[in-house]
Structure formats: C-alpha cells, structure tokens
Motif scaffolding. Structure first.
Motif, PDB file in Angstrom:
ATOM      1  N   ASP A   1       0.862  -1.185   0.000  1.00 15.14           N
ATOM      2  CA  ASP A   1       0.000   0.000   0.000  1.00 15.14           C
ATOM      3  C   ASP A   1       0.895   1.231   0.000  1.00 15.14           C
ATOM      4  O   ASP A   1       1.425   1.618   1.038  1.00 15.14           O
ATOM      5  N   ALA A   2       1.037   1.835  -1.164  1.00 13.79           N
ATOM      6  CA  ALA A   2       1.910   3.006  -1.290  1.00 13.79           C
ATOM      7  C   ALA A   2       1.222   4.292  -0.858  1.00 13.79           C
ATOM      8  O   ALA A   2       1.854   5.339  -0.787  1.00 13.79           O
ATOM      9  N   GLY A   3      -0.045   4.235  -0.533  1.00 14.19           N
ATOM     10  CA  GLY A   3      -0.806   5.427  -0.198  1.00 14.19           C
ATOM     11  C   GLY A   3      -0.304   6.183   1.018  1.00 14.19           C
ATOM     12  O   GLY A   3      -0.439   7.399   1.101  1.00 14.19           O
ATOM     13  N   GLU A   4       0.259   5.483   1.987  1.00 10.67           N
ATOM     14  CA  GLU A   4       0.762   6.122   3.208  1.00 10.67           C
ATOM     15  C   GLU A   4       2.279   6.307   3.194  1.00 10.67           C
ATOM     16  O   GLU A   4       2.861   6.666   4.218  1.00 10.67           O
ATOM     17  N   LEU A   5       2.921   6.031   2.062  1.00 12.10           N
ATOM     18  CA  LEU A   5       4.387   6.118   1.999  1.00 12.10           C
ATOM     19  C   LEU A   5       4.895   7.506   2.365  1.00 12.10           C
ATOM     20  O   LEU A   5       5.858   7.639   3.122  1.00 12.10           O
ATOM     21  N   TRP A   6       4.268   8.561   1.849  1.00 16.85           N
ATOM     22  CA  TRP A   6       4.710   9.932   2.116  1.00 16.85           C
ATOM     23  C   TRP A   6       4.784  10.170   3.618  1.00 16.85           C
ATOM     24  O   TRP A   6       5.794  10.616   4.148  1.00 16.85           O
ATOM     25  N   ARG A   7       3.706   9.878   4.328  1.00 20.49           N
ATOM     26  CA  ARG A   7       3.663  10.090   5.778  1.00 20.49           C
ATOM     27  C   ARG A   7       4.636   9.177   6.518  1.00 20.49           C
ATOM     28  O   ARG A   7       5.311   9.599   7.447  1.00 20.49           O
ATOM     29  N   ASP A   8       4.705   7.923   6.117  1.00 18.98           N
ATOM     30  CA  ASP A   8       5.576   6.973   6.809  1.00 18.98           C
ATOM     31  C   ASP A   8       7.055   7.332   6.672  1.00 18.98           C
ATOM     32  O   ASP A   8       7.825   7.192   7.618  1.00 18.98           O
ATOM     33  N   VAL A   9       7.453   7.787   5.482  1.00 16.01           N
ATOM     34  CA  VAL A   9       8.850   8.195   5.285  1.00 16.01           C
ATOM     35  C   VAL A   9       9.171   9.392   6.166  1.00 16.01           C
ATOM     36  O   VAL A   9      10.213   9.428   6.830  1.00 16.01           O
ATOM     37  N   LEU A  10       8.292  10.367   6.214  1.00 10.10           N
ATOM     38  CA  LEU A  10       8.535  11.535   7.075  1.00 10.10           C
ATOM     39  C   LEU A  10       8.503  11.152   8.550  1.00 10.10           C
ATOM     40  O   LEU A  10       9.322  11.632   9.341  1.00 10.10           O
ATOM     41  N   ARG A  11       7.591  10.279   8.939  1.00  5.85           N
ATOM     42  CA  ARG A  11       7.443   9.885  10.343  1.00  5.85           C
ATOM     43  C   ARG A  11       8.731   9.264  10.905  1.00  5.85           C
ATOM     44  O   ARG A  11       9.042   9.433  12.071  1.00  5.85           O
ATOM     45  N   ARG A  12       9.486   8.571  10.087  1.00 10.25           N
ATOM     46  CA  ARG A  12      10.697   7.918  10.583  1.00 10.25           C
ATOM     47  C   ARG A  12      11.935   8.836  10.597  1.00 10.25           C
ATOM     48  O   ARG A  12      13.014   8.422  11.001  1.00 10.25           O
ATOM     49  N   GLN A  13      11.774  10.092  10.173  1.00 11.14           N
ATOM     50  CA  GLN A  13      12.897  11.020  10.142  1.00 11.14           C
ATOM     51  C   GLN A  13      13.142  11.591  11.537  1.00 11.14           C
ATOM     52  O   GLN A  13      12.226  11.730  12.330  1.00 11.14           O
ATOM     53  N   PRO A  14      14.389  11.947  11.814  1.00  9.25           N
ATOM     54  CA  PRO A  14      14.698  12.520  13.126  1.00  9.25           C
ATOM     55  C   PRO A  14      14.242  13.978  13.228  1.00  9.25           C
ATOM     56  O   PRO A  14      14.066  14.670  12.223  1.00  9.25           O
ATOM     57  N   GLY A  15      14.037  14.417  14.449  1.00  9.17           N
ATOM     58  CA  GLY A  15      13.770  15.830  14.726  1.00  9.17           C
ATOM     59  C   GLY A  15      12.459  16.346  14.180  1.00  9.17           C
ATOM     60  O   GLY A  15      11.479  15.616  14.047  1.00  9.17           O
ATOM     61  N   GLU A  16      12.466  17.624  13.866  1.00  5.45           N
ATOM     62  CA  GLU A  16      11.246  18.318  13.451  1.00  5.45           C
ATOM     63  C   GLU A  16      10.682  17.838  12.119  1.00  5.45           C
ATOM     64  O   GLU A  16       9.494  18.024  11.855  1.00  5.45           O
ATOM     65  N   LEU A  17      11.505  17.243  11.290  1.00  5.39           N
ATOM     66  CA  LEU A  17      11.016  16.773   9.995  1.00  5.39           C
ATOM     67  C   LEU A  17       9.881  15.766  10.184  1.00  5.39           C
ATOM     68  O   LEU A  17       8.919  15.739   9.408  1.00  5.39           O
ATOM     69  N   ALA A  18       9.936  14.949  11.211  1.00  4.22           N
ATOM     70  CA  ALA A  18       8.878  13.964  11.470  1.00  4.22           C
ATOM     71  C   ALA A  18       7.539  14.641  11.742  1.00  4.22           C
ATOM     72  O   ALA A  18       6.488  14.060  11.466  1.00  4.22           O
ATOM     73  N   TRP A  19       7.553  15.843  12.270  1.00  7.29           N
ATOM     74  CA  TRP A  19       6.303  16.551  12.562  1.00  7.29           C
ATOM     75  C   TRP A  19       5.484  16.796  11.300  1.00  7.29           C
ATOM     76  O   TRP A  19       4.263  16.848  11.345  1.00  7.29           O
ATOM     77  N   HIS A  20       6.163  16.955  10.178  1.00  6.82           N
ATOM     78  CA  HIS A  20       5.458  17.230   8.920  1.00  6.82           C
ATOM     79  C   HIS A  20       4.558  16.067   8.496  1.00  6.82           C
ATOM     80  O   HIS A  20       3.634  16.257   7.709  1.00  6.82           O
TER      81      HIS A  20
END
Length: 186
Positions: free
Chosen positions: A157-176
């Motif tokens: 399911d590629a639909g949540e890829l955008w959010r999942d990639v950002l969620r695993r980033q360190p710091g404030e980037l995950a907030w996006h």
C-alpha cells in the motif's frame, strides 16, 4: 543540506504544487553533473503488468502487480527497479544503484533473473531534472531529501508512503507527517 545521491528519497513538501509531484516520494536512481533521474514510488496506475508485458513479468513483480507512474517523462517507456536476494548473486541485466537495489533491463530473459531478485517493481515513465535544476528546487523548499530504504520501493500500500517516510525522520522533519491536507481546516 543532505547529500543528493542515488538511493536517496525526495519527499514533496507542501510548497510543491506541481500536480506531477504533489505528495510524492521519488527514489533517485541516478545523480551526476548532468542532472538527476528518479521514479515516483507512491502512484500505482491500476494497469496490470501482465496486460502489457508478456513472458511472465507479471508473475515476477511485487504486489500490487501493476505499473507505477514513475513520472511525467517518457511515459511510454518503463524502468524496472529490483532488489537482489544476496549481494553475491548479481544476474545479467542488473545494474546496481545503491546496495542491493538496482535497475533491471526489461530485455533480459526471465530465466536469467529467476531466484536472484527479492522484489521487482516496474515504473511507466520517470522524473528527470537537468543540471542544477534539482538543487534549485531543493533550495526553494520543494523537496525534503531523506535516506531511502529498499522496502519503500515494494510496499503493498503506497498510499501512506509519504507520511511513513517523514514519520521515521529525526527531529522536526517527522512533525510534517501529521500536517493536514488543507492547513486552513486545522
């Protein structure tokens, strides 16, 4: 700024309004002084690979067994991205990109690939940037540049890829990853 190189991901920022790339995740496959080339990972087309390519390619691709819209350039052509099962088993027709991730020549007979690939996805078209064009888009805030993982390419399911990639980033980037689609409605 994070180094832009093959194997990295470009994650579209809210500032990127181009409909070809809004809310996309792009895997960079080639980056050099002449420009960059990649494929959009989160746009399945709904067109089964088996309906377009014969000789069993449809049986070899990861689920969903459809073409993905790789980008707006050369949409009549296709690129195949694959992961090797083992570092020491590189079949004919495979060109490494990063680690065990690479490109497969679609003219390669399937019997030469059998047993060597852990995953395969086929993209219709690609995304391309001329020399310094991608750097300019990153500087203007259109893309986040983050490390990629092989599993990003082959998600069911590629639909949540955008959010999942950002969620695993360190710091404030995950907030996006939690931003609403329309901030005005927040």
């Amino acid at each position: 700024m994070t180094e832009v190189r093959a194997g990295m991901l470009l994650v579209a920022t809210p500032a990127l309004l181009d409909p070809n790339f809004a809310d996309t995740v792009v895997l960079l496959l080639d980056v050099d002084d002449q420009g960059a080339l990649g494929v959009v990972l989160n746009r399945p087309s709904g067109v089964p690979v088996a309906e377009v390519l014969d000789d069993g390619w449809g049986d070899l691709v990861a689920e969903p067994e459809v073409f993905f819209q790789g980008g707006p350039v050369s949409v009549q052509g296709a690129l195949a991205v694959a992961t090797l099962r083992a570092d020491d088993d590189v079949p004919v027709g495979f060109r490494p990109v990063e680690g065990r991730l690479g490109l497969v020549d679609l003219d390669t007979p399937l019997e030469l690939l059998e047993g060597s690939l852990d995953g395969l996805r086929i993209f219709a078209g690609y995304a391309g940037w001329g020399a310094e064009q991608l750097d300019a888009e990153i500087d203007e805030g259109s893309w986040y540049v983050v490390p990629g993982e092989a599993a990003d390419v082959f998600r069911l399911d590629a639909g949540e890829l955008w959010r999942d990639v950002l969620r695993r980033q360190p710091g404030e980037l995950a907030w996006h990853s939690t931003r609403p689609v329309d901030p005005e409605l927040n």
